[in-house]
Each structure stands twice: as C-alpha cells, then as structure tokens.
Scaffold this motif. Structure first.
Motif, PDB file in Angstrom:
ATOM      1  N   VAL A 194       8.280  -6.786 -15.453  1.00 22.61           N
ATOM      2  CA  VAL A 194       9.532  -6.862 -14.717  1.00 22.61           C
ATOM      3  C   VAL A 194       9.238  -7.400 -13.323  1.00 22.61           C
ATOM      4  O   VAL A 194       8.355  -6.886 -12.621  1.00 22.61           O
ATOM      5  CB  VAL A 194      10.216  -5.484 -14.632  1.00 22.61           C
ATOM      6  CG1 VAL A 194      11.517  -5.579 -13.833  1.00 22.61           C
ATOM      7  CG2 VAL A 194      10.491  -4.935 -16.025  1.00 22.61           C
ATOM      8  N   ASN A 195       9.949  -8.417 -12.920  1.00 19.27           N
ATOM      9  CA  ASN A 195       9.769  -9.025 -11.605  1.00 19.27           C
ATOM     10  C   ASN A 195      10.629  -8.304 -10.577  1.00 19.27           C
ATOM     11  O   ASN A 195      11.837  -8.152 -10.762  1.00 19.27           O
ATOM     12  CB  ASN A 195      10.141 -10.512 -11.652  1.00 19.27           C
ATOM     13  CG  ASN A 195       9.169 -11.314 -12.494  1.00 19.27           C
ATOM     14  OD1 ASN A 195       7.953 -11.109 -12.433  1.00 19.27           O
ATOM     15  ND2 ASN A 195       9.683 -12.234 -13.297  1.00 19.27           N
ATOM     16  N   ILE A 196       9.997  -7.879  -9.494  1.00 17.76           N
ATOM     17  CA  ILE A 196      10.658  -7.076  -8.460  1.00 17.76           C
ATOM     18  C   ILE A 196      10.722  -7.889  -7.178  1.00 17.76           C
ATOM     19  O   ILE A 196       9.693  -8.323  -6.648  1.00 17.76           O
ATOM     20  CB  ILE A 196       9.891  -5.761  -8.206  1.00 17.76           C
ATOM     21  CG1 ILE A 196       9.697  -4.977  -9.518  1.00 17.76           C
ATOM     22  CG2 ILE A 196      10.619  -4.925  -7.161  1.00 17.76           C
ATOM     23  CD1 ILE A 196      10.978  -4.514 -10.165  1.00 17.76           C
ATOM     24  N   ILE A 197      11.936  -8.076  -6.654  1.00 19.48           N
ATOM     25  CA  ILE A 197      12.087  -8.818  -5.398  1.00 19.48           C
ATOM     26  C   ILE A 197      12.323  -7.874  -4.219  1.00 19.48           C
ATOM     27  O   ILE A 197      12.483  -8.334  -3.086  1.00 19.48           O
ATOM     28  CB  ILE A 197      13.230  -9.847  -5.489  1.00 19.48           C
ATOM     29  CG1 ILE A 197      14.592  -9.155  -5.650  1.00 19.48           C
ATOM     30  CG2 ILE A 197      12.987 -10.832  -6.609  1.00 19.48           C
ATOM     31  CD1 ILE A 197      15.772 -10.107  -5.551  1.00 19.48           C
ATOM     32  N   ARG A 198      12.349  -6.582  -4.460  1.00 19.77           N
ATOM     33  CA  ARG A 198      12.536  -5.617  -3.372  1.00 19.77           C
ATOM     34  C   ARG A 198      11.174  -5.178  -2.823  1.00 19.77           C
ATOM     35  O   ARG A 198      10.164  -5.185  -3.525  1.00 19.77           O
ATOM     36  CB  ARG A 198      13.312  -4.391  -3.858  1.00 19.77           C
ATOM     37  CG  ARG A 198      14.582  -4.719  -4.616  1.00 19.77           C
ATOM     38  CD  ARG A 198      15.581  -5.505  -3.809  1.00 19.77           C
ATOM     39  NE  ARG A 198      16.689  -5.965  -4.645  1.00 19.77           N
ATOM     40  CZ  ARG A 198      17.495  -6.952  -4.345  1.00 19.77           C
ATOM     41  NH1 ARG A 198      17.335  -7.602  -3.211  1.00 19.77           N
ATOM     42  NH2 ARG A 198      18.469  -7.308  -5.165  1.00 19.77           N
ATOM     43  N   ALA A 199      11.166  -4.753  -1.572  1.00 23.54           N
ATOM     44  CA  ALA A 199       9.925  -4.358  -0.911  1.00 23.54           C
ATOM     45  C   ALA A 199       9.571  -2.917  -1.255  1.00 23.54           C
ATOM     46  O   ALA A 199      10.425  -2.030  -1.208  1.00 23.54           O
ATOM     47  CB  ALA A 199      10.063  -4.512   0.598  1.00 23.54           C
ATOM     48  N   GLU A 200       8.312  -2.699  -1.569  1.00 25.56           N
ATOM     49  CA  GLU A 200       7.824  -1.353  -1.872  1.00 25.56           C
ATOM     50  C   GLU A 200       7.208  -0.751  -0.613  1.00 25.56           C
ATOM     51  O   GLU A 200       6.202  -1.260  -0.105  1.00 25.56           O
ATOM     52  CB  GLU A 200       6.788  -1.403  -2.993  1.00 25.56           C
ATOM     53  CG  GLU A 200       6.025  -0.111  -3.213  1.00 25.56           C
ATOM     54  CD  GLU A 200       6.938   1.096  -3.428  1.00 25.56           C
ATOM     55  OE1 GLU A 200       6.594   2.178  -2.918  1.00 25.56           O
ATOM     56  OE2 GLU A 200       7.992   0.963  -4.101  1.00 25.56           O
ATOM     57  N   MET A 201       7.820   0.302  -0.109  1.00 25.76           N
ATOM     58  CA  MET A 201       7.339   0.930   1.127  1.00 25.76           C
ATOM     59  C   MET A 201       7.222   2.435   0.973  1.00 25.76           C
ATOM     60  O   MET A 201       7.439   3.193   1.909  1.00 25.76           O
ATOM     61  CB  MET A 201       8.255   0.567   2.294  1.00 25.76           C
ATOM     62  CG  MET A 201       9.721   0.671   2.026  1.00 25.76           C
ATOM     63  SD  MET A 201      10.679  -0.099   3.365  1.00 25.76           S
ATOM     64  CE  MET A 201      12.257  -0.349   2.549  1.00 25.76           C
TER      65      MET A 201
END
Length: 774
Positions: A75-82
């Motif tokens: 799955v491609n994720i365009i949100r930032a992981e913080m």
C-alpha cells in the motif's frame, strides 16, 4: 464542489498552477553536539523492512496498492509518519476492503510525484481524507481478484468470496499470489469507475476497528527506521545556520570568520541569497563534521542590520490584537448572521469576557534538518515533511528552477505537531547545495537554533459577547479572535472565504464557529499583522481549536453561573441541532445532537455535580467538536483538579474524554493519539509557554521552557462512541477541551476565574487574594 475538491483547488492556486490529478542521535556530555549518522538515503521506505515486495508481474489495479506474485500486498502512503502509525491505519482500509492477509501487507512511504496529488499530513485529515478513495481502491482489487480467481477455480464470481488473502468457492480456494502468478490480471480502474464499485457493509469488516499489529513498530524499536536526521549521502558536508536577530528584514553587514578558521573541519561560510524570502539574512557555516559546524558557527562573528520588529514584545502583539477587536471593521466573518447588530443595540444585558493565550513552541524531538543535492539534473531534498505539496514549489522558487526539477524524498519524522507543515528548513539546504554546485549538504539545526527559528503558535486574544433580553434569554452572540495567521503567511490561496466574502485563515478561528443555538451570531477572525511581521506563525497541534474552545467554553461556564444555571444543563439546552447545527451527510450527520450525546456520557462517567471531593478539589467540564466544523469529532472533556491555596499550584488529577469520531479505524492508534493530545492540552494549559522579547522567543532550551513532565501526568479515562459513520480526525481533538475544563475546574474548586493560558500559580494567588470574603 466538495471539501476535498476545494482543498485540492486551493492547493493548486497556492502553487500557482491549474488543477491536476495529480545515525542515531547522540548527545555529548555537557554539550549540545548532535551527530546525524549514517544510514544511506533511500528513494522510499517500506515497512516491515527486509520483506519481499511485489516485483515484476505485480497486479496494480490503482496507484494506491499492488499485489505481487508472492501474495504480498503493498500500500502506497502519501501521509507523513511522525509517530501516529498513519501507514498502519490507512493500509488496513484497503486491506479490509480487499480481504487481504494482514501478515502479507506492506506499506511504502512514497516520494513526491504529481500522480499522488495533494500531499499533506495535518488538520487530523489523514484517515478522513483517505477513507473513500482507499475503500474504493480495495474494492477494485477485490473485484478483479474474485473475477480472475473464479476463472482459475472454474466457476462464476457469484459463487466466490474473498477472505484473508484467498478467493474461496465452497471447499476450494486459490491465493491472491497464485491468481496474480497464473491469471496475470492487468485491469485498472479510473476514479470514476472505482466510485461505482460496491463496498462491504460495516458488519463484514475484519480489520477496521480490530486490534492488529502496527507495521512499522519493529523498525522503530530496533533502530533500523530512517528519520530525516539519519539520512546520509556519499561526499556530503555539514551545515549549521547563523541566525539573524529578526525573522524578517535583517541584512548582513559584515562577516568575520577568523576564529571559525581555527576550528578543525571548518570549510567556509555562505551568505544566503534567497529569492523565495524564506530565510532572509541567513549565514550558513560549512564543515566536514557536524560538531565542527556547531563550533565554527558559534565562533563566526556576523553583524546585521536588524528588521523593523527588533523591539517587538508579546505584550505589543496582544495589545495590537486588543485594538483590532475594538475596531468594528477589519477581519473576516465566518458567521455574520442578520440581526446581530440589532440584538446588541436592543439588549437589556450584555455579558462580555476577554481571554488570552501565550506563544507556544513545538519542541518536537527531532530538530529541523534537510539534506539537499543535485543529481542527474534533478534537485533532491531529503527530509521529513508534512506538506510536500506546499513547499516543493517554494524550494523551486528559491533555486529558480521548474517544480518538475525538484523531488522531495520523504523520511520518518521525529515529531511534527504541525512544525513540519512549514518546510522552510529545506530551503537553506537547497541554497547551500546550489552554491556548492549541487554537492550534497546536510543542514541540521541545534536545539537552540530550532527554537529561535520555530514557526510557533501565535499569541492570541479573544473577546466573546452575548446579548440578552430583560428575561436574560440569549438574543445574539459575537466572538472576535486576533492572532497571527499561519495559512495567510504561508498558503494564502488555501484560505476559506467568510460570509462577507473576505478570505480568512480557517486554522486561526476554527472552534469558534460552534454548534450552539445562541441566536444570530458573528464570528470574526482578525489577522494580527504585527505577529505576522515579527515571526512566522505556525500550525501547532489542534491549531486554533487549542485556544478558541478555551474562550467559548470558559465563557459558557461563566455565563451559566451568571444566569444561575447548571453549566452542563445550560450547554445541553443550547445544543438543539436546528438550522445549520443540524449537520449533514457524510461528515456531520446528527450535528449538535452528537455533541450533546458525548457530553451526557461524559457526565455519567466523571460524576460531575455528584462526586464528593476533598476541599479545593473539583471537576471542570468543556465540550467542542474537534478540529473543524466541516469534519467534526464530537468531544467532551472533564478534568479533576486540586488547587493549593498556599502556592497557587494547580494539579490535574484525572482526565475524562468521550469522543464520537465516527468509525474508529485503528483503535490503538486512536487511543494513543487522544492520550497524547490530552496531555498536550494539559501541558499548554498549566505548564508551557514562551514570550516574545525583542522580536524573538525568550526560551531556547528545556532549561527554561517547561512542557509537561512525566511526574505530572494524570490518570486518564478515554472512551470512543461506537459508530459506523464516516471516520473523522483523532490526531488533535484530544487537545481541544482540556484548557477550558481546567479553568472551569479551578473556579469550581476555589472560586477564581482565570482568563489567560497557561494558568500560572501567581495568577491563582492573585485571584485568591482579590476574592471577596464569603
């Protein structure tokens, strides 16, 4: 046009284009040395790491996911992981809809590419914004896999179901991997085609709302996860900035590097020329190691002509806002109902209060950093960032190249909280690299640099007024709020337009546009231009919803007491769910009724008004609707506080929260984010703040800036309402009610009303001394 379309359109306008589809951190003993080591920069990051990924022959029904011949679903994720495990939350939406085997699901945090469209992680938007398209993407994958699996099984799709990574027809089944290997499906779907596919009912969900393992925890635990500060490229040099005395307007007069030359590893300094005006007056120091860059920067002597805000103070900004509120013109009205002026002109009683909040810093664990180079004609920016779509055009402007010549490589964020929505720190890294002919440069700010350069939460001032008739029934409402506008400064085309047609920063007023029935209402947002000129106002966790409910919920408590009403019953009487407060599908179904329901449940849980508590101890309550009116997370909060009459210290002993956020996709993540949000709200209410002195923030490190400490963490009781409505945001709503609930609890405990945040012991003692004897 729906809200997501409006967001995309505003993003395109902000970027000046038409619509498209589109190491290790070490701390030296007794020093501030921070070393960014050594994991090689990579184009994209996939979790779990060291796992097989779909290779040649993968089935890719949409850009969002693929299924490999080995059955691995990516799955491609365009949100930032913080730290919020956004990848796990979003991946399970697709995986649930397509009936994937969770043990074979992988997530990839992708780099900037126009095909991804709007890349932003903020406003608690991630799940809410992704829900529909990811469900449709999962349905697309499931549809094709069932069709092709049926052919392999020699039956019709109607006789098949998908479960746990397999297509099943009676006693026979075939795995997703075998379907891809043997049938080799190639069908893809357009967005319009995906939108027409049937979706699973809530009763058939097997991953959404269930306990599953987060996909990136192993890498974060064993140290293999790569953050921006870890990135390294062959042959790179290190840089640290020498910051000017004012955020804007400073000009370099002279530079003396005679002492810096004595530092082993020092290379040179550069006076930055920034066409984007993001970092005016900056001087950068280059060195072969970061410790050398730190020492050489300290040794460098720079003389500046400061900007015009060199003498501005926090008090100046608050007083400027006070004058703006006093003026009847100016600003933009979110609500400007007919009859407001008449209601106040004919009022028999007007009740008015003013509330203020101090400046607050982000203080994320990972200081700002970026690695830049030119490679094969493209400018690469390696960093953690929350709003790539906003700052990629700014970087291009600074470099004076086309946007298509810039790519941002995304990394995990060691804390964001809104700070990395502003990608200003990437600009100087790019400019330094350009000065060196495209050579890789790693820019890292020290903690004190980071605080001075922070894009922090603006100080704010708010005045709330209510008009009443001779029976003291509410006949009109005004809420005026002045603060620096982050969206106005950094993304003006992204702003909403008010009822009066004037643009306003929705993130500097959201929360004041409440769901109570109080008669005709005017909610006016005022841009504190003195704040904007002094620093770069930033989005900070819950943004205005961290301070607008502070005003209106404290005000409602004061008003209820003034009228002799119970504060809870008073609020419930105003949550009528009529007119614009009735709500509408798909985001605010039920409207104010749902806010009333969470408040009722909260009262049941905390025993408000019934619990027998020790002297000087009481419960305070507040309720609001989370981040934005267009995507409300209905929230009710209560705190139990104790006030020490001798010291003025307020101790928060317990927090209760009840939230209706629609469908809870990731229960563990939802709980963690809400707990963190509540503690952030508590920290701002009782502990942390800075002040602007001489045009800059006073506090530069944790020796003077004091966020909530672990010894001050109270017991927490958090509950989510069961719901199958569309999921709303949860990254920030936990913040929103805490400040007002504490202020209301202090009054209930000792009878002192406090209208400035943070609540300081000195203010409590002053209030106690001014109280009239009973």
């Amino acid at each position: 046009m729906g809200k997501l379309e409006r967001i995309a359109a505003r993003q395109d306008r902000a970027a000046g284009r038409g619509p498209t589809r589109r190491g290790v951190l070490l701390t030296g003993l007794g020093s501030a040395f921070m070393f960014g080591f050594a994991r090689e920069a990579s184009a994209a990051q996939t979790y779990p790491q060291n796992a097989s990924l779909p290779g040649n022959g993968a089935f890719e029904p949409t850009v969002w996911c693929s299924v490999g011949p080995d059955g691995v679903v990516n799955v491609n994720i365009i949100r930032a992981e913080m730290g919020q495990h956004v990848g796990t939350a979003l991946a399970r939406i697709i995986a649930d809809e397509m009936e994937a085997d969770w043990d074979k699901v992988r997530i990839t945090y992708v780099d900037t590419d126009p095909k991804w469209g709007l890349m932003v992680t903020g406003g608690s938007w991630s799940v809410w914004m992704t829900w529909d398209v990811f469900r449709q993407a999962g349905a697309a994958a499931r549809t094709v896999l069932v069709e092709e699996g049926a052919k392999l099984l020699g039956t019709s799709p109607a006789n098949c179901i998908a479960r746990n990574g397999r297509v099943i027809a009676g006693s026979r089944s075939v795995s997703f991997g075998d379907i891809v290997s043997h049938a080799r499906p190639t069908r893809s779907f357009s967005p319009d085609e995906m939108a027409k596919l049937p979706l699973k009912p809530a009763s058939e969900r097997r991953l959404i709302g269930k306990e599953v393992k987060a996909l990136d925890i192993p890498a974060k635990t064993d140290g293999t996860a790569i953050y921006g500060i870890d990135a390294k490229l062959e042959g790179m040099v290190y840089a640290r900035p020498k910051l000017p005395p004012t955020r804007y307007g400073s000009k370099v007069v002279s530079v003396d590097d005679s002492e810096a030359k004595k530092i082993k590893g020092y290379i040179r300094y550069i006076v930055l020329n920034d066409p984007s005006d993001t970092v005016p007056g900056w001087v950068a120091v280059l060195a072969s190691t970061y410790p050398a860059a730190i020492r050489a920067t300290d040794a460098l002597k720079v003389t500046w002509t400061p900007g015009k805000t060199a003498n501005v103070s926090e008090k100046d900004i608050i007083e400027h806002g006070r004058k703006q509120i006093a003026e009847k013109t100016g600003g933009s009205c979110v609500f400007n109902d007919d009859g407001v002026d008449e209601a106040f002109a004919s009022a028999k009683h007007v009740f008015e209060r003013t509330y203020t909040c101090a400046s607050v810093l982000h203080y994320q664990l990972e200081p700002m950093n970026a690695l830049a180079r030119q490679q094969d004609g493209k400018w690469e920016i390696h960093c953690g960032n929350q709003w790539q779509s906003l700052f990629l055009p700014v970087i291009a402007k600074a470099l004076q190249v086309k946007e298509t010549d810039v790519v941002m490589r995304s990394y995990l964020l060691g804390g964001g909280f809104g700070r990395r929505l502003n990608g200003d720190y990437a600009v100087p890294a790019a400019l330094i690299s350009k000065e060196l002919g495209g050579k890789p440069v790693k820019l890292i700010l020290t903690r004190s640099d980071d605080m001075q350069f922070d894009s922090f939460r603006s100080p704010s001032i708010q005045t709330v007024r209510v008009a009443m008739d001779d029976q003291k029934a509410l006949k009109g409402w005004q809420h005026h709020a002045s603060a620096g506008w982050p969206t106005g400064v950094m993304a003006s085309a992204f702003m909403e337009k008010g009822a009066d047609g004037k643009p306003y920063d929705q993130f500097a007023i959201a929360g004041a546009d409440h769901w109570y029935d109080v008669g005709p209402m005017r909610v006016r947002a005022l841009d504190n231009d003195l704040a904007d000129a002094t620093f770069r106002p930033g989005w900070l966790r819950s943004v205005s919803s961290g301070w607008t409910p502070w005003a209106h919920e404290a005000f409602l408590d004061e008003l209820a007491r003034e009228l002799g009403h119970d504060p809870v019953e008073f609020r419930l009487s105003l949550l009528t769910a009529k007119g614009r407060n009735a709500g509408k599908a798909p985001d605010s179904v039920g409207g104010a009724t749902r806010q009333a329901n969470v408040l009722k449940r909260l009262v049941e849980k905390c025993g408000y008004g019934k619990a027998q508590l020790p002297k000087d101890t009481a419960i305070g309550i507040a309720t609001t609707f989370g981040q934005e009116r267009a995507m409300p997370t209905w929230t009710a909060g209560a705190v139990q506080v104790h006030v020490d009459r001798k010291t003025g210290v307020v101790t928060c002993q317990k927090i209760w929260l009840v939230l209706d956020a629609g469908t809870i996709v990731d229960p563990d993540g939802a709980m963690a984010q809400t707990e963190g949000g509540a503690l952030w709200g508590l920290s701002m209410a009782l502990f942390e703040n800075t002040e602007i002195e001489n045009g800059n923030v006073r506090d530069r490190n944790l020796n003077t800036y004091t966020p909530l400490r672990i010894t001050d963490i109270p017991e927490m009781d958090i509950e989510f309402v069961d719901s199958t409505e569309k999921p709303m945001g949860l990254g920030e709503p936990g913040v929103t009610t805490i400040g007002a609930a504490i202020a209301n609890g202090v009054f209930n405990a000792v009878g002192v009303r406090l209208r400035h945040q943070p609540i300081r012991p000195a203010d409590v003692l002053k209030g106690l001394s001014e109280k009239k004897p009973a």
